[in-house]
Design an enzyme around this catalytic site. Sequence first.
Site, PDB file in Angstrom:
ATOM      1  N   ASP A   1      -6.954 -10.688  -9.551  1.00  0.00           N
ATOM      2  CA  ASP A   1      -5.881 -10.775 -10.536  1.00  0.00           C
ATOM      3  C   ASP A   1      -6.252  -9.902 -11.726  1.00  0.00           C
ATOM      4  O   ASP A   1      -7.314 -10.089 -12.325  1.00  0.00           O
ATOM      5  CB  ASP A   1      -5.775 -12.258 -10.958  1.00  0.00           C
TER       6      ASP A   1
ATOM      7  N   ASP B   1       2.868  -1.043 -10.272  1.00  0.00           N
ATOM      8  CA  ASP B   1       4.152  -1.503  -9.712  1.00  0.00           C
ATOM      9  C   ASP B   1       4.119  -3.039  -9.652  1.00  0.00           C
ATOM     10  O   ASP B   1       4.837  -3.640  -8.856  1.00  0.00           O
ATOM     11  CB  ASP B   1       4.305  -0.899  -8.298  1.00  0.00           C
TER      12      ASP B   1
ATOM     13  N   TRP C   1       2.430   2.876  -2.435  1.00  0.00           N
ATOM     14  CA  TRP C   1       2.074   3.759  -3.565  1.00  0.00           C
ATOM     15  C   TRP C   1       0.689   4.350  -3.347  1.00  0.00           C
ATOM     16  O   TRP C   1       0.444   5.505  -3.672  1.00  0.00           O
ATOM     17  CB  TRP C   1       2.119   2.987  -4.889  1.00  0.00           C
TER      18      TRP C   1
ATOM     19  N   ASP D   1      -5.050  -5.583  -6.107  1.00  0.00           N
ATOM     20  CA  ASP D   1      -3.940  -6.542  -5.982  1.00  0.00           C
ATOM     21  C   ASP D   1      -4.532  -7.940  -5.790  1.00  0.00           C
ATOM     22  O   ASP D   1      -5.650  -8.084  -5.284  1.00  0.00           O
ATOM     23  CB  ASP D   1      -3.043  -6.201  -4.784  1.00  0.00           C
TER      24      ASP D   1
ATOM     25  N   GLY E   1       0.765  -1.245   0.000  1.00  0.00           N
ATOM     26  CA  GLY E   1       0.000   0.000   0.000  1.00  0.00           C
ATOM     27  C   GLY E   1       0.798   1.298   0.000  1.00  0.00           C
ATOM     28  O   GLY E   1       0.219   2.365   0.103  1.00  0.00           O
TER      29      GLY E   1
ATOM     30  N   LYS F   1       5.945  -0.290 -14.122  1.00  0.00           N
ATOM     31  CA  LYS F   1       7.276  -0.871 -13.836  1.00  0.00           C
ATOM     32  C   LYS F   1       7.542  -2.033 -14.780  1.00  0.00           C
ATOM     33  O   LYS F   1       6.686  -2.897 -14.983  1.00  0.00           O
ATOM     34  CB  LYS F   1       7.321  -1.382 -12.402  1.00  0.00           C
TER      35      LYS F   1
HETATM   36  C1  LIG Z   1       6.271  -4.646  -5.593  1.00  0.00           C
HETATM   37  S1  LIG Z   1       4.697  -5.100  -5.044  1.00  0.00           S
HETATM   38  C2  LIG Z   1       3.881  -3.552  -5.061  1.00  0.00           C
HETATM   39  C3  LIG Z   1       4.315  -2.626  -3.965  1.00  0.00           C
HETATM   40  C4  LIG Z   1       3.423  -1.393  -3.855  1.00  0.00           C
HETATM   41  N1  LIG Z   1       3.579  -0.526  -4.997  1.00  0.00           N
HETATM   42  C5  LIG Z   1       3.701  -0.601  -2.612  1.00  0.00           C
HETATM   43  O1  LIG Z   1       4.279   0.482  -2.705  1.00  0.00           O
HETATM   44  O2  LIG Z   1       3.326  -1.056  -1.526  1.00  0.00           O
HETATM   45  C6  LIG Z   1       4.047  -5.919  -6.451  1.00  0.00           C
HETATM   46  C7  LIG Z   1       2.608  -6.381  -6.292  1.00  0.00           C
HETATM   47  O3  LIG Z   1       2.113  -6.810  -7.558  1.00  0.00           O
HETATM   48  C8  LIG Z   1       1.086  -7.734  -7.287  1.00  0.00           C
HETATM   49  N2  LIG Z   1       0.703  -8.475  -8.497  1.00  0.00           N
HETATM   50  C9  LIG Z   1       1.480  -9.289  -9.255  1.00  0.00           C
HETATM   51  N3  LIG Z   1       0.775  -9.846 -10.247  1.00  0.00           N
HETATM   52  C10 LIG Z   1      -0.490  -9.355 -10.149  1.00  0.00           C
HETATM   53  C11 LIG Z   1      -1.689  -9.566 -10.893  1.00  0.00           C
HETATM   54  N4  LIG Z   1      -1.711 -10.393 -11.951  1.00  0.00           N
HETATM   55  N5  LIG Z   1      -2.809  -8.920 -10.506  1.00  0.00           N
HETATM   56  C12 LIG Z   1      -2.789  -8.102  -9.411  1.00  0.00           C
HETATM   57  N6  LIG Z   1      -1.689  -7.859  -8.668  1.00  0.00           N
HETATM   58  C13 LIG Z   1      -0.544  -8.474  -9.027  1.00  0.00           C
HETATM   59  C14 LIG Z   1       1.712  -8.612  -6.217  1.00  0.00           C
HETATM   60  O4  LIG Z   1       0.718  -9.349  -5.526  1.00  0.00           O
HETATM   61  C15 LIG Z   1       2.441  -7.595  -5.362  1.00  0.00           C
HETATM   62  O5  LIG Z   1       1.683  -7.237  -4.228  1.00  0.00           O
END
Ligand SMILES: C[S@@+](CC[C@H](N)C(=O)[O-])C[C@H]1O[C@@H](n2cnc3c(N)ncnc32)[C@H](O)[C@@H]1O
Length: 220
Positions: free
Chosen positions: A104, A128, A70, A88, A68, A168
């Site tokens: 997803d 991200d 961002w 997420d 959370g 990203k």
């Molecule tokens: C690096 S973390 C994000 C960190 C966030 N920006 C923060 O500042 O707290 C990457 C996130 O992408 C999510 N993610 C990956 N594939 C996904 C998908 N297909 N659908 C939704 N979320 C996804 C992961 O569950 C993970 O929580």
Amino acid sequence: MKTIISDDALSGYVTKRWLSDRKRDYYYRKAKKEKLRSRAAYKLLQINDRFSIISPGDRVVDLGASPGGWSQVALELAGSTGKVVAADMRRMRPIEGVEFVLGDIRKGETVKAIIESLGGSADIVISDMSPNISGNYSTDHARSIELCEHALSFSRKVLRQRGTLLVKVFEGDLYREYLEHLKRYFKTVKAHGPKASRQASSEIYVIATGFFGDGPTEIA
Ligand SMILES: C[S@@+](CC[C@H](N)C(=O)[O-])C[C@H]1O[C@@H](n2cnc3c(N)ncnc32)[C@H](O)[C@@H]1O
């Protein structure tokens, strides 16, 4: 063997060394002190300082939002007249003022739920998202590009004309092709590595502005 290096990629291999490095990490400690949920929050702040992508009153969609950091920053920048919808596949502890969709992004039902929650067009989509890291560079890069393509097709459904996508990407041989794909839908596409990304990191943040709206323009 070459592997994708990013803050979250590294967390896939939690070792004593990783834990102690993290405790020494400047942005990790700063985030703890300032009650931000991730060190990644500083990447968004630094990107915004440089490119001014989120303004007061903006309607923001945060893809891959958990835990959370961002969303906290987006909420602060968009202010009380703005709106933040976060999504997420992992649960996220509630943030007051942020609407959260669990799901997803590759699934139609998640896209639909985000659009319903937004209740209109978005000024900006920020992503991200990171794949689960396998340790195989090509696989992880391809999975990252797949998520970026989903972020793009989602953006095409929700962005207003001249809207922005921040996404990203893990660098690799499909990266250039992805940039070309973005250029079909956005006037300007720039890549940036914020200071808060670790030096060895393979991640790049792409800022695409000036969404053309209404489908792609023809490529000559
Ligand atoms: C690096 S973390 C994000 C960190 C966030 N920006 C923060 O500042 O707290 C990457 C996130 O992408 C999510 N993610 C990956 N594939 C996904 C998908 N297909 N659908 C939704 N979320 C996804 C992961 O569950 C993970 O929580």
